[in-house]
Scaffold this motif. Structure first.
Motif, PDB file in Angstrom:
ATOM      1  N   ALA A  31       1.201  -1.417  -0.090  1.00  0.00           N
ATOM      2  CA  ALA A  31       0.316  -0.100  -0.425  1.00  0.00           C
ATOM      3  C   ALA A  31       0.732   1.411  -0.459  1.00  0.00           C
ATOM      4  N   ARG A  32       2.058   0.896   0.565  1.00  0.00           N
ATOM      5  CA  ARG A  32       3.241   1.979   0.547  1.00  0.00           C
ATOM      6  C   ARG A  32       3.940   2.448  -0.800  1.00  0.00           C
ATOM      7  N   MET A  33       3.974   1.734  -1.239  1.00  0.00           N
ATOM      8  CA  MET A  33       4.506   1.356  -3.067  1.00  0.00           C
ATOM      9  C   MET A  33       3.899   3.405  -4.007  1.00  0.00           C
ATOM     10  N   HIS A  34       4.464   3.898  -4.421  1.00  0.00           N
ATOM     11  CA  HIS A  34       4.412   5.025  -4.995  1.00  0.00           C
ATOM     12  C   HIS A  34       3.217   4.492  -6.279  1.00  0.00           C
ATOM     13  N   GLY A  35       2.720   4.930  -6.602  1.00  0.00           N
ATOM     14  CA  GLY A  35       1.668   4.470  -8.384  1.00  0.00           C
ATOM     15  C   GLY A  35       0.453   3.444  -7.457  1.00  0.00           C
ATOM     16  N   VAL A  36       0.388   3.322  -5.320  1.00  0.00           N
ATOM     17  CA  VAL A  36      -0.925   2.065  -5.697  1.00  0.00           C
ATOM     18  C   VAL A  36      -1.874   2.510  -4.843  1.00  0.00           C
ATOM     19  N   LEU A  37      -3.175   2.690  -5.079  1.00  0.00           N
ATOM     20  CA  LEU A  37      -4.390   3.158  -5.005  1.00  0.00           C
ATOM     21  C   LEU A  37      -5.047   2.348  -4.019  1.00  0.00           C
ATOM     22  N   GLU A  38      -4.655   0.954  -4.193  1.00  0.00           N
ATOM     23  CA  GLU A  38      -6.180   0.989  -3.324  1.00  0.00           C
ATOM     24  C   GLU A  38      -5.186  -0.510  -2.903  1.00  0.00           C
ATOM     25  N   VAL A  39      -5.758  -1.229  -2.143  1.00  0.00           N
ATOM     26  CA  VAL A  39      -5.042  -2.617  -2.127  1.00  0.00           C
ATOM     27  C   VAL A  39      -6.272  -3.400  -0.652  1.00  0.00           C
ATOM     28  N   GLU A  40      -6.598  -4.729  -1.927  1.00  0.00           N
ATOM     29  CA  GLU A  40      -7.646  -5.719  -0.846  1.00  0.00           C
ATOM     30  C   GLU A  40      -6.860  -7.106  -0.477  1.00  0.00           C
ATOM     31  N   PRO A  41      -6.813  -6.996   0.391  1.00  0.00           N
ATOM     32  CA  PRO A  41      -5.524  -8.804   0.797  1.00  0.00           C
ATOM     33  C   PRO A  41      -6.897 -10.235  -0.084  1.00  0.00           C
ATOM     34  N   ILE A  86      -3.708   0.251  -9.243  1.00  0.00           N
ATOM     35  CA  ILE A  86      -2.745   1.390  -9.044  1.00  0.00           C
ATOM     36  C   ILE A  86      -3.041   2.291 -10.365  1.00  0.00           C
ATOM     37  N   ASP A  87      -1.887   3.307 -10.165  1.00  0.00           N
ATOM     38  CA  ASP A  87      -1.909   4.128 -11.115  1.00  0.00           C
ATOM     39  C   ASP A  87      -1.140   3.597 -12.807  1.00  0.00           C
ATOM     40  N   GLU A  88      -1.794   3.789 -13.781  1.00  0.00           N
ATOM     41  CA  GLU A  88      -1.140   2.566 -14.748  1.00  0.00           C
ATOM     42  C   GLU A  88       0.487   3.640 -15.244  1.00  0.00           C
ATOM     43  N   GLN A  89       0.382   5.226 -14.830  1.00  0.00           N
ATOM     44  CA  GLN A  89       1.296   6.087 -15.196  1.00  0.00           C
ATOM     45  C   GLN A  89       2.689   4.979 -13.807  1.00  0.00           C
ATOM     46  N   HIS A  90       2.441   4.926 -12.807  1.00  0.00           N
ATOM     47  CA  HIS A  90       3.448   4.716 -12.956  1.00  0.00           C
ATOM     48  C   HIS A  90       3.461   3.071 -11.991  1.00  0.00           C
ATOM     49  N   GLY A  91       3.547   2.095 -13.377  1.00  0.00           N
ATOM     50  CA  GLY A  91       2.924   0.620 -13.874  1.00  0.00           C
ATOM     51  C   GLY A  91       4.216   0.233 -13.575  1.00  0.00           C
ATOM     52  N   ASP A  92       5.363   0.704 -14.335  1.00  0.00           N
ATOM     53  CA  ASP A  92       6.562  -0.127 -15.109  1.00  0.00           C
ATOM     54  C   ASP A  92       7.079  -0.232 -13.654  1.00  0.00           C
ATOM     55  N   SER A  93       7.476   0.706 -12.806  1.00  0.00           N
ATOM     56  CA  SER A  93       8.178   0.579 -12.074  1.00  0.00           C
ATOM     57  C   SER A  93       7.487   0.108 -10.535  1.00  0.00           C
ATOM     58  N   TYR A 119       5.833  -2.487 -11.112  1.00  0.00           N
ATOM     59  CA  TYR A 119       5.856  -3.625 -11.290  1.00  0.00           C
ATOM     60  C   TYR A 119       7.803  -4.334 -11.258  1.00  0.00           C
ATOM     61  N   LYS A 120       7.949  -3.288 -11.119  1.00  0.00           N
ATOM     62  CA  LYS A 120       9.746  -4.054 -11.397  1.00  0.00           C
ATOM     63  C   LYS A 120      10.148  -4.035  -9.615  1.00  0.00           C
ATOM     64  N   GLN A 121       9.438  -3.003  -8.725  1.00  0.00           N
ATOM     65  CA  GLN A 121      10.157  -2.994  -7.610  1.00  0.00           C
ATOM     66  C   GLN A 121       8.910  -4.090  -6.616  1.00  0.00           C
ATOM     67  N   ILE A 122       7.656  -4.605  -7.576  1.00  0.00           N
ATOM     68  CA  ILE A 122       7.225  -5.595  -7.166  1.00  0.00           C
ATOM     69  C   ILE A 122       7.707  -7.451  -7.073  1.00  0.00           C
ATOM     70  N   LYS A 123       8.611  -7.322  -8.296  1.00  0.00           N
ATOM     71  CA  LYS A 123       9.181  -7.929  -8.945  1.00  0.00           C
ATOM     72  C   LYS A 123      10.475  -8.745  -7.941  1.00  0.00           C
ATOM     73  N   ASN A 124      10.938  -7.165  -7.271  1.00  0.00           N
ATOM     74  CA  ASN A 124      11.888  -7.655  -6.584  1.00  0.00           C
ATOM     75  C   ASN A 124      11.727  -7.955  -4.911  1.00  0.00           C
ATOM     76  N   MET A 125      10.303  -7.973  -4.457  1.00  0.00           N
ATOM     77  CA  MET A 125       9.622  -8.392  -3.667  1.00  0.00           C
ATOM     78  C   MET A 125      10.442  -9.740  -3.333  1.00  0.00           C
ATOM     79  N   PRO A 126      11.372 -10.463  -1.936  1.00  0.00           N
ATOM     80  CA  PRO A 126      11.369 -12.277  -2.102  1.00  0.00           C
ATOM     81  C   PRO A 126       9.801 -12.740  -2.006  1.00  0.00           C
ATOM     82  N   SER A 127       8.837 -12.257  -1.413  1.00  0.00           N
ATOM     83  CA  SER A 127       7.708 -13.082  -0.915  1.00  0.00           C
ATOM     84  C   SER A 127       6.863 -13.022  -1.694  1.00  0.00           C
ATOM     85  N   VAL A 128       7.449 -12.122  -2.998  1.00  0.00           N
ATOM     86  CA  VAL A 128       6.369 -12.098  -3.765  1.00  0.00           C
ATOM     87  C   VAL A 128       6.108 -13.035  -4.320  1.00  0.00           C
TER      88      VAL A 128
END
Lengths: 250, 788
Positions: free
Chosen positions: B491-501, B617-624, B626-635
């Motif tokens: 939720a704290r990531m830049h570009g994420v508008l809403e999160v639902e677990p 998410i805000d599609e404008q920040h999509g690429d960056s 996804y890169k961040q998420i890709k680097n999260m070890p738990s994903v």
């Protein structure tokens, strides 16, 4: 102007000083090359209005071809045909349709009634589209079938069907009535009945009647007899004394 | 010496060539479909069987958390078990340099120094793994091709939180992954899911599984009881975290191909008979007409002393020639089309080979049935030959009898002109035939409407699912249930508008003897991104005290709201729960069951755990992002909605789904065929009357009205009937196409009916034009001179 001409022609009892048909040098060839059939080989004729004309001739003599050309069903290969001074051979298909609709009645050997319409409806089929037609009932009365008006063709005998066909052909008060072997499929008594009707129509309405027949005796009731052979007119004779249909030998 | 009757036959065929070819063609299409679909069905089944056998696909898959290798022998002693092998499997994430979002992958171990006992792979390219080189992998061929990878290339994959570089040495295929789908997803997509085969030692090291397996593969002896073996395996694996063994029937790739095969079987059983029925109808009409026209000749032949049977045989030969001609053409085209389709299926299902096999005996029977059923129509007419007497040759033909047909009412008659009366009386004289024509056109149109309707349904399903039910842009799944603090991280990531677990739990639903292997999804109580919808399209709130069940599932388990469902959890402590059903949802994809996230965690005694999250998410920040998420070890993976949507459309447009286009085209052909033939037959039957009308001075237009009026009325009556039939068929077909994987809503767009109406009208106009051309060309003289 075609319209003016037709307006004039549809007036009943038109001037008879002009010939109904004037035929000059008409030839008709079916097919091409060595297999071509010369149905008509230069026919010249003048047919006055109001006559009963009988066309005689063997099979293939060209009489049906001539009748079809005069009736606007077929075209010529060469030559001209005038109908009260109007050139029939120069008419467009649409003009020919109007010509048939307003001036021509046809009676065929096999009646050609609409099987899906009753006797009176078969007549109305024609009267609906013409301007000064007879009443359907009147027309059926002319042929002695007023009491059969609500019958379908399948419920009528051959002679009755042919009389309905004649009623249908005359109901629009045609200028010319073309009959191709109208008695060909009928027995003698019925045949005479049909010929009587044609004679009546010719006499009472002054309709020009052209009749094709194999039966030479029928010629005795005509004003004018045209004998054809090999696509040409062999002889034209005028009957001084005409017989009534009843007295024709069969 | 050719008999004169046979010469007549040859000339009749030549004279009627257009109509004869049209009928033969209809028969040919029917037989074509029969042969093609039958052959395809046969081939798919045989190829699947042979591929499964040759590469020794397991009959039972038994996933487990971690079990010692020594269990192999214990499982092997279960009565009915043929062979057993163990392997290590795990989820991986492949990082492709040109793609922002990571691609999910399944890593599967292969024995180091022996051939796999079960689930062998087919090496399409490259070489086998060298167990001494731990960084070597074989990659699923479909995925490799979609990304231009091959032997010699390398890929980076994250496994169990660690990122590693691998060298691709081979491209492989496997009967286990005919269609490959990322875990938790429904839609197979070559580009978005990979399978990586690695040496057992290397993979065990990556997943901390040395000396252990986390999946057992079991083959059954002939005649073994699968259920009993599965139960026995479950008992053995229970202490080791077994999550429930399952048979091939529950194996994902196999479910897909089974569904496809059964849809193909349904189509091949229903479509060809429609063609044969149409052909029989047309043959009936045409032969009936021919015999009417030949009446005099038949009378003459009888007068000459030909027996009735001999004359019947003459006409029967004509019927047979048309039927057999059509059938032979159909066979040839069917084999050809079948081979084409088989090649397509081979690519689609990634079979290493496809045995296109046509069962000759079956085909022979099919052809005989086709010939018999198509010629039945013509045979029915032959009784007319018996009724004719030689005397008919001597008499002028009797006019068709209209005196006995239903009379038109007097008041109606007064309002109609003669041509209109002719039209109506012709229709009413042979009501059976008029009704058959109306029905034929209506069924053809109904089929078009239904196919368009099903396409509407597909579109509506996709629209509803991807814009109403699922309003997220991405779905992040974690490698295992984790503390929900990861949600706050997202939720704290830049570009994420809403999160639902969400929490996804593998379970077995049970109601008495009925059961379903699936998962229970935990959602927040008022979800906005991923919702459960009612039949009416309203949001259903997720409950703590009961489960919201998908309709397919409720139907399968025969339960409804208020009933209690038994849920065997196949994870963690593996409790068995008894939960009431709160309401029934109408999901379009899959067969989910929802419950409130906190309530599930309480029942499992695992508070605060989540499996993943839906993100807006805000599609404008999509690429960056996804890169961040890709680097999260738990994903474990990220699936992007627009990609899923695209893949889903592709799926719907291929395989059995593609048949709806073929069916729509076929429906159009049938409709046009019947419309045109009706017009054509009416023309031949009434050309004599039409010529008479022309002679009497009726114009071409007026004459055409008599004929085309009839066609017009037939079409006019067929249109509403066709729409109605279409509506009924949409429902049936939507249900037929719906599976546990997706359900097609049976909706019908006004536009689809409109299209069908327009296309039938166009067919009518075209037929009308073609026939009108013939009316304009009518040979007046010859038509009148003939007696018929």
């Amino acid at each position: 102007m075609a319209n003016n001409l037709f307006d004039q022609l549809t007036l009943y009892g038109m001037a008879t000083d002009k010939d109904a048909f004037s035929v000059t040098g008409v030839t008709k060839v079916y097919g091409e090359g060595p297999g071509a059939v010369h149905a008509l080989r230069g026919v010249d004729l003048a047919l006055p209005s109001g006559e009963m004309v009988v066309l005689l001739g063997a099979s293939g003599s060209g009489k049906s071809t001539l009748l079809n050309i005069l009736g606007g069903l077929d075209s010529v290969s060469a030559g001209v045909v005038y109908f009260f001074g109007k050139e029939l051979t120069a008419m467009s298909p649409a003009e020919l349709t109007l010509y048939r609709r307003h001036h021509v009645g046809f009676v065929f050997q096999f009646y050609n009634l609409m099987p899906s319409l009753t006797a009176s409806e078969n007549v109305e089929l024609v009267t609906e589209v013409s301007d000064q037609a007879l009443d359907a009932e009147e027309a059926l009365e002319l042929v002695g079938l007023a009491d059969r008006k609500n019958h379908f063709p399948s419920e009528l005998s051959g002679g009755e069907q042919q009389r309905v066909a004649i009623a249908r052909a005359v109901a629009k008060r045609p200028t010319v009535l073309f009959c191709d072997e109208p008695t060909g499929a009928l027995d003698s008594a019925t045949g005479r009945q049909v010929l009587r009707v044609l004679q009546d129509i010719n006499e009472h309405f002054g309709t020009t009647v052209m009749l094709i027949t194999h039966a030479a005796a029928t010629a005795d009731m005509a004003h004018r007899v045209i004998e054809m052979a090999d696509g040409a007119v062999r002889a034209v004779r005028i009957n001084e004394h005409r017989l009534d249909a009843e007295n024709i030998e069969w | 010496m050719v008999s004169p009757l046979d010469r007549k036959l040859a000339r009749d065929l030549r004279r009627m060539k257009t109509q004869v070819s049209a009928i033969a063609l209809v028969i040919a299409v029917g037989v074509l479909l029969l042969v093609m679909m039958g052959g395809l069905l046969n081939s798919l089944e045989q190829t699947r069987l042979s591929y499964y056998q040759q590469y020794r696909l397991a009959d039972i898959f038994a996933p487990v958390k971690r079990a010692p290798q020594s269990l192999l022998s214990r499982i092997g002693t279960i009565p009915g078990v043929g062979s057993v092998s163990g392997r290590v499997v795990g989820n991986a994430l492949i990082n492709l340099p040109n793609q922002a979002a990571p691609v999910q992958a399944r890593a599967v171990s292969l024995p180091d120094f022996t051939e796999p006992l079960l689930n062998n792979v087919y090496l399409a390219q490259g070489r086998k793994l060298n167990p001494r080189h731990r960084d070597e992998v074989s990659l699923l061929e479909g995925f490799a091709k979609a990304h231009d990878l091959g032997p010699g290339s390398s890929i980076t994959a994250t496994m169990y939180g660690a990122r590693r570089e691998f060298n691709i040495v081979g491209l492989a295929q496997s009967p286990e992954f005919l269609l490959s789908t990322a875990p938790g997803e429904f839609v197979p997509d070559d580009a978005r899911f990979a399978v990586i085969w690695m040496s057992e030692a290397s993979l065990a090291a990556a997943f901390d599984m040395e000396g252990a397996f986390n999946e057992f593969l079991v083959s059954l002896q002939h005649g073994a009881n699968e259920r009993a073996v599965i139960d026995a395996i479950d008992r053995i694996l229970e202490p080791y975290g077994g999550v429930g063994a399952y048979g091939l029937d529950d194996q994902y790739s196999n479910i897909f191909i089974t569904e496809d095969i059964s849809q193909l079987a349904v189509s091949s059983a229903t479509v060809p008979p429609i063609f044969l029925a149409v052909a029989a109808f047309l043959l009936y009409i045409v032969v009936s007409r021919l015999i009417d026209a030949d009446r005099i000749q038949i009378g003459l032949l009888k007068a000459f002393g030909y027996s009735t049977l001999k004359i019947c045989a003459h006409y029967f030969k004509l019927i047979l020639l048309i039927a057999i001609g059509g059938a032979l053409l159909g066979c040839a085209l069917g084999v050809w089309a079948g081979q084409l389709m088989a090649a397509y299926y081979q690519i689609y299902y990634k079979f290493p080979y496809l045995l296109f096999h046509i069962d000759l005996a079956a085909i022979l029977i099919a052809v005989m049935v086709s010939v018999a059923s198509a010629s039945a129509g013509g045979l029915l007419v032959l009784r007319k030959v018996f009724e004719l007497t030689p005397a008919v040759a001597m008499r002028p033909p009797a006019p068709a009898d209209y005196s006995r047909s239903t009379p038109l009412s007097a008041s109606l008659i007064r309002r109609l002109d003669q041509p209109t009366r002719m039209v109506l009386r012709r229709l009413m004289r042979r009501p059976g035939r008029s009704v058959a024509a109306i029905l034929g056109i209506a069924v053809g149109m109904g089929l078009s409407v239904a196919m368009l309707g099903v396409m509407d349904g597909f579109n509506r399903m996709v629209d509803l699912n991807f814009s109403v039910v699922d309003r997220s842009n991405a779905n992040v799944s974690l490698i295992e249930p984790m503390a929900d603090k990861v949600i706050y991280e997202l939720a704290r990531m830049h570009g994420v508008l809403e999160v639902e677990p969400f929490r996804e739990v593998s379970v077995m639903f049970r109601n008495g003897t009925l059961s379903h292997r699936g998962s229970l999804s935990g959602l927040i109580s008022e979800p906005q991104l991923r919702r459960a919808m009612s039949d009416a399209g309203d949001t259903i709130y997720i409950r703590k005290d009961g489960v919201v069940l998908a309709e397919v599932l409720a139907n399968k388990l025969k339960v409804g709201p208020g009933d209690t469902l038994t849920i065997d959890v196949k994870e963690g402590r593996q409790p068995t729960l008894r939960v009431p059903i709160a309401s029934i949802a109408h999901p379009l994809l899959g067969a989910p069951a929802y419950m409130e996230l906190g309530a599930i965690n309480r029942l499992l005694k695992e508070p605060g755990r989540v499996n993943g999250a839906y993100l807006r998410i805000d599609e404008q920040h999509g690429d960056s992002l996804y890169k961040q998420i890709k680097n999260m070890p738990s994903v474990a993976g990220v699936s992007l909605k627009h990609e899923v949507r695209r893949a889903f459309r592709e799926l719907m447009d291929s395989g059995a789904g593609a048949t709806r286009y073929v069916m729509a085209a076929i429906a159009a052909v049938i409709t046009f065929g019947i419309v045109y033939n009706s017009a054509r037959i009416a023309f031949t039957e009434s050309s004599h009357d039409l010529a008479s009308l022309r002679v009497m001075g009726f114009s071409n237009g007026e004459t055409s009205f008599v004929l085309l009026g009839e066609l017009g009325i037939i079409i006019f009556l067929a249109l509403p009937l066709g729409s109605l039939i279409g509506l009924m068929m949409v429902d049936a077909i939507a249900q037929g196409f719906s599976t546990e994987l997706y359900s097609i809503p049976s909706t019908l767009d006004g536009r689809s009916v409109g299209y069908a109406v327009v296309s039938v009208s166009l067919a009518a106009l075209l037929s009308g034009y073609l026939v009108k051309r013939d009316i304009d060309r009518l040979e007046l003289v010859s038509a009148l001179k003939s007696r018929e």
